[in-house]
Design an enzyme around this catalytic site. Structure first.
Site, PDB file in Angstrom:
ATOM      1  N   ASP A  65      -6.930  -0.523   2.543  1.00  0.00           N
ATOM      2  CA  ASP A  65      -5.571   0.032   2.625  1.00  0.00           C
ATOM      3  C   ASP A  65      -5.575   1.437   3.215  1.00  0.00           C
ATOM      4  O   ASP A  65      -4.764   1.773   4.083  1.00  0.00           O
ATOM      5  CB  ASP A  65      -4.927   0.067   1.234  1.00  0.00           C
ATOM      6  CG  ASP A  65      -4.902  -1.298   0.575  1.00  0.00           C
ATOM      7  OD1 ASP A  65      -5.190  -2.297   1.264  1.00  0.00           O
ATOM      8  OD2 ASP A  65      -4.608  -1.369  -0.629  1.00  0.00           O
ATOM      9  N   SER A 123       0.794  -1.242   0.000  1.00  0.00           N
ATOM     10  CA  SER A 123       0.000   0.000   0.000  1.00  0.00           C
ATOM     11  C   SER A 123       0.813   1.272   0.000  1.00  0.00           C
ATOM     12  O   SER A 123       0.500   2.230   0.706  1.00  0.00           O
ATOM     13  CB  SER A 123      -0.960   0.020   1.185  1.00  0.00           C
ATOM     14  OG  SER A 123      -1.839  -1.040   1.071  1.00  0.00           O
TER      15      SER A 123
HETATM   16  C1  GLA Z   1      -5.723  -4.121  -2.738  1.00  0.00           C
HETATM   17  C2  GLA Z   1      -6.868  -3.112  -2.590  1.00  0.00           C
HETATM   18  C3  GLA Z   1      -7.673  -3.380  -1.310  1.00  0.00           C
HETATM   19  C4  GLA Z   1      -8.086  -4.839  -1.189  1.00  0.00           C
HETATM   20  C5  GLA Z   1      -6.916  -5.768  -1.472  1.00  0.00           C
HETATM   21  C6  GLA Z   1      -7.335  -7.202  -1.552  1.00  0.00           C
HETATM   22  O1  GLA Z   1      -4.787  -3.941  -1.736  1.00  0.00           O
HETATM   23  O2  GLA Z   1      -6.371  -1.803  -2.563  1.00  0.00           O
HETATM   24  O3  GLA Z   1      -8.787  -2.524  -1.254  1.00  0.00           O
HETATM   25  O4  GLA Z   1      -9.168  -5.113  -2.031  1.00  0.00           O
HETATM   26  O5  GLA Z   1      -6.248  -5.449  -2.684  1.00  0.00           O
HETATM   27  O6  GLA Z   1      -7.799  -7.643  -0.320  1.00  0.00           O
END
Ligand code: GLA
Length: 385
Positions: free
Chosen positions: A172, A126
């Protein structure tokens, strides 16, 4: 990087003193993958690494972005009255500015903003959410907008959905804004109700294994998974009064099986519904101190992401398999959107080094890529420093 060093860089790049500094972390997710946009539960925590932002208001209407992680892009400028996508990293902070404007706020002057992230880019930890959240925290502070941290998470998600074009869920950004030191959070992504859960793992660490395999597919495939879930939901809604897949129990889905004739759609729905149930069960087990059973559910999560949701791919499967084979690994799974990025594992401390060596060697032999490992520390959420 030291804060003073960041301020000194700010002065060098923008020729001014007195920048304020903000921070927002990246996240790990213990369990609950691809459940957030299906109205389900997730169990993430903030990491101690993330994105730092040194910023200062300007007199005119210009916004200048510079990232120490993308120095080749130089200063990326925009005019506050006209925010346009540029196809580079600055689309994340630009999106946040655009959303504050969409909320009706008149930002009466621009700013200079210098970013530095110590969270690896594109690793599924993230980095993008941390850029959005740190930008939202800065704008909220500079222009006195009065948003709380959850509202900052929501506006950051809107920036990613509406401006960048990635239809991510809220996990995230929520974890980055709301993280609490040494705690994970159980978040109901439908209601945004949440509770903190102390992660005091006796003699066990959270190991993050970065496959160093870029995850280019994530954007397009991610959005496809999301629309497949929406299609499955529509079919199920002829029988069940629900707004999200994760409002269903695994047994309900089983009973509604005949409504979904496309077996791919059924597997997508099955992953979401079962992963949500697994997440709730896992957190209950953790609270009872049953880390071994928690680990088994992490393994099951990987299996489902591989076979039902099909978001793992060779790099993540190779790493997860290598981890599963190591003594001292209590549970391991891919983490985040998928197709590349990181696995997360719970590892007994006395085996930490051996696991990194063994799994690292096996992964490298198979993939020809050297992986990186981090022992995660759980940090707190977005703040002004
Ligand atoms: C990414 C997205 C999240 C979530 C994950 C899977 O990180 O940004 O919102 O959906 O994938 O769990």
């Amino acid at each position: 990087m030291e804060i003073n060093e960041l301020r000194a860089k700010f002065k060098k790049i923008f020729g001014r003193e007195g920048a304020a500094v903000f921070f927002a972390p990246g996240r790990a997710n213990l369990i609950g993958e691809h459940t957030d946009y299906n109205g389900g539960h997730v169990f993430p925590c903030a990491l101690t690494f993330g994105t730092y932002l040194a910023a200062s208001k300007r007199q005119d209407g210009k916004i200048n972005f510079y990232s120490l992680n993308f120095e080749d892009d130089g200063i990326i400028s925009a005019d506050i009255s006209e925010i346009k996508k540029g196809g580079n990293w600055a689309d994340y902070p630009k999106g946040v500015v655009a959303m504050f404007k969409e909320d009706g706020h008149i930002l009466n002057c621009g700013f200079d903003a210098l970013y530095y992230g110590d969270v690896p880019n594109g690793a599924g930890l993230s980095s993008s959410a941390s850029i959005e959240v740190v930008t939202a925290a800065m704008i909220n502070d500079f222009y006195n907008l009065g948003y709380n941290l959850i509202e900052l998470a929501k506006i950051s998600q809107r920036a990613e959905n509406g401006f960048v074009g990635m239809n991510c869920g809220i996990m995230d950004q929520f974890a980055s804004a709301m993280g609490k030191k040494d705690n994970a959070m159980l978040l109901d992504c439908n209601t945004l109700e949440y509770s903190y859960c102390p992660i005091a793992l006796q003699g066990v660490s959270i190991l993050i294994a970065n496959t160093n395999n870029n995850h280019k597919l994530t954007g397009s495939e991610y959005n496809t998974r999301r629309s497949q879930c929406e299609e499955a939901l529509k079919l199920l809604q002829s029988k069940y009064k629900v707004n999200y897949l994760c409002e269903l129990k695994p047994a309900d889905l089983e009973k509604g099986k005949d409504l979904i004739s496309d077996e791919v759609l059924y597997r997508r729905a099955r992953h979401a519904v079962e992963e949500n149930a697994r997440t709730l069960e896992a957190v209950a087990l953790l609270k009872k101190g049953d880390i071994a059973a928690f680990g088994k559910l992490m393994d099951a999560s990987h299996e489902s992401l591989k076979n039902n949701y099909e978001v793992t791919g060779k790099a993540l499967d190779t790493m997860a398999d290598a981890l599963h084979k190591c003594e001292g690994v209590i549970g391991a799974r891919m983490m985040g959107g998928g197709f590349g990025g990181c696995c997360i594992a719970l590892v007994k401390n006395e085996f930490l080094e051996e696991v990194q060596n063994k799994a690292g060697a096996e992964y490298e032999a198979e993939m020809g890529i050297k992986p990186s490992f981090y022992v995660a520390q759980i940090g707190s959420g977005a703040k002004k420093i």
